[in-house]
Design a protein around this motif. Structure first.
Motif, PDB file in Angstrom:
ATOM      1  N   HIS A  92       6.812  46.420  14.275  1.00  0.00           N
ATOM      2  CA  HIS A  92       6.708  44.882  14.022  1.00  0.00           C
ATOM      3  C   HIS A  92       6.908  43.960  15.111  1.00  0.00           C
ATOM      4  N   ILE A  93       8.181  44.342  15.559  1.00  0.00           N
ATOM      5  CA  ILE A  93       8.759  43.233  16.626  1.00  0.00           C
ATOM      6  C   ILE A  93       7.645  43.336  17.770  1.00  0.00           C
ATOM      7  N   ALA A  94       7.195  44.358  18.260  1.00  0.00           N
ATOM      8  CA  ALA A  94       6.334  44.689  19.287  1.00  0.00           C
ATOM      9  C   ALA A  94       4.957  43.754  19.050  1.00  0.00           C
ATOM     10  N   TYR A  95       4.287  43.967  17.866  1.00  0.00           N
ATOM     11  CA  TYR A  95       3.165  43.008  17.321  1.00  0.00           C
ATOM     12  C   TYR A  95       3.484  41.644  17.692  1.00  0.00           C
ATOM     13  N   VAL A  96       4.755  41.198  17.184  1.00  0.00           N
ATOM     14  CA  VAL A  96       5.020  39.616  17.246  1.00  0.00           C
ATOM     15  C   VAL A  96       5.276  39.144  18.565  1.00  0.00           C
ATOM     16  N   LEU A  97       6.034  40.007  19.431  1.00  0.00           N
ATOM     17  CA  LEU A  97       6.028  39.350  20.566  1.00  0.00           C
ATOM     18  C   LEU A  97       5.013  39.421  21.373  1.00  0.00           C
ATOM     19  N   VAL A  98       4.106  40.489  21.523  1.00  0.00           N
ATOM     20  CA  VAL A  98       2.893  40.237  22.178  1.00  0.00           C
ATOM     21  C   VAL A  98       1.759  39.452  21.855  1.00  0.00           C
ATOM     22  N   SER A  99       1.642  39.314  20.457  1.00  0.00           N
ATOM     23  CA  SER A  99       0.977  38.275  20.082  1.00  0.00           C
ATOM     24  C   SER A  99       1.275  36.820  20.147  1.00  0.00           C
ATOM     25  N   VAL A 100       2.408  36.696  19.958  1.00  0.00           N
ATOM     26  CA  VAL A 100       2.971  35.138  20.296  1.00  0.00           C
ATOM     27  C   VAL A 100       2.959  34.873  21.622  1.00  0.00           C
ATOM     28  N   ALA A 101       3.144  35.780  22.415  1.00  0.00           N
ATOM     29  CA  ALA A 101       3.276  35.568  23.983  1.00  0.00           C
ATOM     30  C   ALA A 101       1.769  35.144  24.248  1.00  0.00           C
ATOM     31  N   ALA A 102       0.660  36.025  23.916  1.00  0.00           N
ATOM     32  CA  ALA A 102      -0.635  35.649  24.242  1.00  0.00           C
ATOM     33  C   ALA A 102      -1.216  34.666  23.548  1.00  0.00           C
ATOM     34  N   GLY A 103      -0.641  34.265  22.083  1.00  0.00           N
ATOM     35  CA  GLY A 103      -1.273  33.045  21.798  1.00  0.00           C
ATOM     36  C   GLY A 103      -0.597  31.955  22.135  1.00  0.00           C
ATOM     37  N   PHE A 104       0.756  31.826  22.702  1.00  0.00           N
ATOM     38  CA  PHE A 104       1.126  30.653  23.535  1.00  0.00           C
ATOM     39  C   PHE A 104       0.579  30.440  24.914  1.00  0.00           C
ATOM     40  N   VAL A 105       0.079  31.202  25.609  1.00  0.00           N
ATOM     41  CA  VAL A 105      -0.596  31.073  26.686  1.00  0.00           C
ATOM     42  C   VAL A 105      -1.899  30.547  26.518  1.00  0.00           C
ATOM     43  N   PRO A 118       9.038  19.506  23.721  1.00  0.00           N
ATOM     44  CA  PRO A 118       9.442  19.678  22.427  1.00  0.00           C
ATOM     45  C   PRO A 118       8.610  19.961  21.185  1.00  0.00           C
ATOM     46  N   THR A 119       7.569  19.033  21.351  1.00  0.00           N
ATOM     47  CA  THR A 119       6.493  19.608  20.443  1.00  0.00           C
ATOM     48  C   THR A 119       5.845  20.606  20.597  1.00  0.00           C
ATOM     49  N   ILE A 120       5.615  21.138  21.805  1.00  0.00           N
ATOM     50  CA  ILE A 120       4.944  22.499  22.129  1.00  0.00           C
ATOM     51  C   ILE A 120       5.862  23.658  21.472  1.00  0.00           C
ATOM     52  N   VAL A 121       7.038  23.346  21.845  1.00  0.00           N
ATOM     53  CA  VAL A 121       7.843  24.449  21.263  1.00  0.00           C
ATOM     54  C   VAL A 121       8.056  24.400  19.717  1.00  0.00           C
ATOM     55  N   ALA A 122       7.758  23.323  19.201  1.00  0.00           N
ATOM     56  CA  ALA A 122       7.869  23.394  17.667  1.00  0.00           C
ATOM     57  C   ALA A 122       6.583  23.995  17.243  1.00  0.00           C
ATOM     58  N   GLY A 123       5.714  24.019  18.031  1.00  0.00           N
ATOM     59  CA  GLY A 123       4.395  24.697  17.465  1.00  0.00           C
ATOM     60  C   GLY A 123       4.573  26.095  17.669  1.00  0.00           C
ATOM     61  N   LEU A 124       5.510  26.638  18.949  1.00  0.00           N
ATOM     62  CA  LEU A 124       5.543  28.023  19.076  1.00  0.00           C
ATOM     63  C   LEU A 124       6.694  28.598  17.920  1.00  0.00           C
ATOM     64  N   ARG A 125       7.377  27.598  17.597  1.00  0.00           N
ATOM     65  CA  ARG A 125       8.182  28.224  16.371  1.00  0.00           C
ATOM     66  C   ARG A 125       7.283  28.414  15.088  1.00  0.00           C
ATOM     67  N   ALA A 170       5.665  31.602  15.857  1.00  0.00           N
ATOM     68  CA  ALA A 170       6.327  32.815  15.851  1.00  0.00           C
ATOM     69  C   ALA A 170       6.465  33.396  14.239  1.00  0.00           C
ATOM     70  N   VAL A 171       7.008  32.306  13.421  1.00  0.00           N
ATOM     71  CA  VAL A 171       7.729  32.730  12.199  1.00  0.00           C
ATOM     72  C   VAL A 171       6.199  33.223  11.268  1.00  0.00           C
ATOM     73  N   TYR A 172       5.073  32.488  11.382  1.00  0.00           N
ATOM     74  CA  TYR A 172       4.052  32.932  10.748  1.00  0.00           C
ATOM     75  C   TYR A 172       3.609  34.248  11.195  1.00  0.00           C
ATOM     76  N   THR A 173       3.673  34.640  12.359  1.00  0.00           N
ATOM     77  CA  THR A 173       3.106  36.010  13.056  1.00  0.00           C
ATOM     78  C   THR A 173       3.881  37.148  12.510  1.00  0.00           C
ATOM     79  N   VAL A 174       5.032  36.791  12.169  1.00  0.00           N
ATOM     80  CA  VAL A 174       5.911  37.807  11.488  1.00  0.00           C
ATOM     81  C   VAL A 174       5.500  38.090  10.160  1.00  0.00           C
ATOM     82  N   SER A 175       5.015  37.241   9.402  1.00  0.00           N
ATOM     83  CA  SER A 175       4.600  37.465   8.068  1.00  0.00           C
ATOM     84  C   SER A 175       3.055  38.049   8.328  1.00  0.00           C
ATOM     85  N   ALA A 213      11.932  36.772  10.755  1.00  0.00           N
ATOM     86  CA  ALA A 213      11.734  35.388  10.956  1.00  0.00           C
ATOM     87  C   ALA A 213      12.872  34.560  11.146  1.00  0.00           C
ATOM     88  N   VAL A 214      13.919  34.508  10.533  1.00  0.00           N
ATOM     89  CA  VAL A 214      14.905  33.636  10.587  1.00  0.00           C
ATOM     90  C   VAL A 214      15.581  33.752  12.044  1.00  0.00           C
TER      91      VAL A 214
END
Length: 213
Positions: free
Chosen positions: A19-32, A133-140, A143-148, A188-189
């Motif tokens: 689960h963590i691997a899916y989240v980290l890889v997906s969020v990293a790719a989605g962020f870029v 700050p706005t970009i990182v808010a989007g990242l947060r 990431a939280v959504y991707t966990v679910s 997620a927390v």
């Protein structure tokens, strides 16, 4: 409790890691992707007026449908999950990058140009730092959504904490449901808290003072 961990401990640990691997890889790719597209759209307002509404509509497509389509196309491969999660993770970053860059006050841009900065220097040294700050808010949010969303990987047999949730639902076993849901909630927390710390670090000092007033 001991009986549960003796029976499912190894499976749970593996599910958490997947689960963590899916989240980290997906969020990293989605962020870029989101950062790059957000910057490009901020330079092309005409395109943004068309593409952003399309993106908003696409975001309403249920994740299970998208993963199902990719499953039919790619088969039972982790790539199907990662591509789907990366696309969904991209949306909040894309929107916040676009909004953050456009919200930079013109006086800062004029001052940067007056100092002889090139457009690329203005972007990297002025616009992105102020928008961060706005970009990182989007990242947060991403990431939280991707966990679910990563729970859906279990629907096509690709593991994660969703295995426990779906097995528990199908067998009416509340213990299995909790075993999958609680670690996902904790994850997620924890990720949200880490990104909050990152947001404080990337916020310019002047903006921190303004926020503290």
């Amino acid at each position: 409790m001991r009986a549960f961990f003796s029976a499912y401990g190894a499976m749970l640990a593996q599910a958490v890691c997947v689960h963590i691997a899916y989240v980290l890889v997906s969020v990293a790719a989605g962020f870029v992707l989101g950062l790059a597209l957000g910057v490009l759209l901020s330079r092309a307002p005409r395109w943004s007026a068309v593409l952003l509404p399309v993106v908003s509509v696409f975001q309403t497509v249920p994740g299970l449908v998208f993963i199902g389509v990719l499953f039919l196309w790619l088969g039972m491969r982790p790539a199907a999950v990662i591509i789907a999660l990366s696309v969904y993770a991209m949306f909040p970053v894309l929107k916040n990058t676009y909004t953050g860059i456009l919200s930079v006050e013109p006086k800062y841009l004029e001052a940067a140009r007056g100092c002889g900065m090139s457009p690329l220097q203005v972007l990297w040294q002025v616009e992105l730092p102020l928008a961060m700050p706005t970009i990182v808010a989007g990242l947060r949010m991403s990431a939280v959504y991707t966990v679910s969303w990563a729970v859906l990987a279990a629907m096509i047999g690709l593991g994660g904490l969703g295995n426990f949730v779906y097995q528990g639902v199908s067998s009416n076993n509340n213990t299995l449901i909790i075993a999958g849901a609680v670690p996902a909630a904790i994850l997620a927390v924890v990720i949200g808290a880490l990104i909050d710390l990152l947001q404080k670090k990337v916020t310019p000092r002047g903006m921190r003072k303004e926020g503290g007033r």
